[in-house]
Design a protein around this motif. Structure first.
Motif, mmCIF file in Angstrom:
data_model
loop_
_atom_site.group_PDB
_atom_site.id
_atom_site.type_symbol
_atom_site.label_atom_id
_atom_site.label_comp_id
_atom_site.label_asym_id
_atom_site.label_seq_id
_atom_site.Cartn_x
_atom_site.Cartn_y
_atom_site.Cartn_z
ATOM 1 N N SER A 77 24.360 24.117 54.703
ATOM 2 C CA SER A 77 24.336 25.553 54.467
ATOM 3 C C SER A 77 24.102 25.827 52.992
ATOM 4 N N ASN A 130 24.401 37.913 57.709
ATOM 5 C CA ASN A 130 23.980 37.871 59.116
ATOM 6 C C ASN A 130 24.370 39.163 59.830
ATOM 7 N N ASP A 152 26.089 35.427 63.825
ATOM 8 C CA ASP A 152 26.839 34.337 63.183
ATOM 9 C C ASP A 152 27.675 34.850 62.018
ATOM 10 N N ARG A 164 20.340 20.896 61.141
ATOM 11 C CA ARG A 164 20.390 22.361 61.207
ATOM 12 C C ARG A 164 20.674 22.902 59.813
ATOM 13 N N THR A 165 20.003 23.994 59.438
ATOM 14 C CA THR A 165 20.273 24.647 58.158
ATOM 15 C C THR A 165 20.407 26.143 58.394
ATOM 16 N N SER A 166 21.587 26.668 58.129
ATOM 17 C CA SER A 166 21.829 28.098 58.276
ATOM 18 C C SER A 166 23.151 28.435 57.604
#
Length: 263
Positions: free
Chosen positions: A158, A93, A100, A187-189
């Protein structure tokens, strides 16, 4: 040398903040790369810049503690004290100009985290947890959410690392599908640690991951536990660094999350 565990943690906070400053100076636009080798070299340069600050600080604090050299490594550690450090958690990132990312340092004794410090250089926040001493952000106590139904839950997952084997990839995909059916929002990150900070702070109700590195999960595991959350593997069994799955959740949604992930 600091005399108590709390003193050690305070000095570790100094170290991660100084390392964060070094990374913040390197942060800006997207770092261009045309090949995998160029990307890996840029990632390594960030790691080296932070480690140049972290390694001497932490070695001075605990000269007898060994050092985990690969932040992507998983599995149990040999007994004794270890520094488990991610000098640039969310490094990819950072290179893409995204906010992030963090610096983490965790002292582990006999595979149990003693304390952790996670610094977010762009916000200036530092999250800390001490085994038996609670979880805090800049001195303010953290507490997991009171959500009592997975159907009302904001959950997250994740990707543990690039190039996972096919079985892990399929397991991740099926788990996301299951959570899309049972949870309110998914959420996916990356990276895992930042999701776990949100669980500890009550902003996210559950986080899960398959496979995974010690440096991704140990800091957040301690933060969530000390903030009143539950940490296990995806089947609800006690989690250790040798486990092949990970789940951290508010107590009110943990059992439902286990059911969803165990299908």
């Amino acid at each position: 040398m600091p005399g108590t565990t709390a003193d050690l943690l305070a000095q570790t906070v100094v170290a991660v903040r100084e390392a964060g400053s070094a990374l913040r100076e390197r942060f800006g636009g997207v770092v261009r790369h045309r090949t995998r080798d160029e990307l890996m070299a840029a990632l390594a340069a960030n790691d080296e810049a932070a480690l140049a600050v972290l390694r001497p600080h932490l070695t001075d604090l605990r000269p007898g503690a060994r050092w985990v050299e690969d932040e992507l490594a998983g599995g149990a550690l040999p007994d004794g004290e270890w520094w488990v450090v991610d000098p640039a958690e969310g490094n990819v990132n950072h290179l893409h100009g995204l906010p992030d990312w963090a610096v983490t340092a965790t002292l582990v004794r006999d595979n149990r985290p003693v304390f952790t410090a996670v610094h977010l250089p762009l916000t200036g926040e530092t999250h800390t947890a001490l085994a038996g001493g609670g979880a805090h952000v800049d001195g303010r106590p953290l507490r997991v959410s009171g959500t009592a139904s997975l159907g009302l839950g904001l959950v997250a997952t994740s990707q543990a690392r690039p190039d996972e084997d096919e079985a892990v990839v399929r397991r991740v995909g099926s788990s996301i599908t299951a959570m899309l059916r049972d949870a309110l929002v998914v959420r996916t990150s990356v990276p895992a640690t930042l999701h776990l900070l949100d669980v500890a702070a009550g902003r996210v109700d559950a986080f899960w991951q398959f496979a995974g590195a010690r440096a991704d999960l140990l800091p957040g595991a301690l933060l969530v536990t000390e903030a009143g959350g539950r940490v296990s593997d995806a089947e609800g069994r006690p989690w250790t660094p040798a486990s092949d799955s990970f789940l951290a959740a508010a107590p009110g949604v943990h059992a439902e999350a286990v059911t969803t992930l165990s299908r």
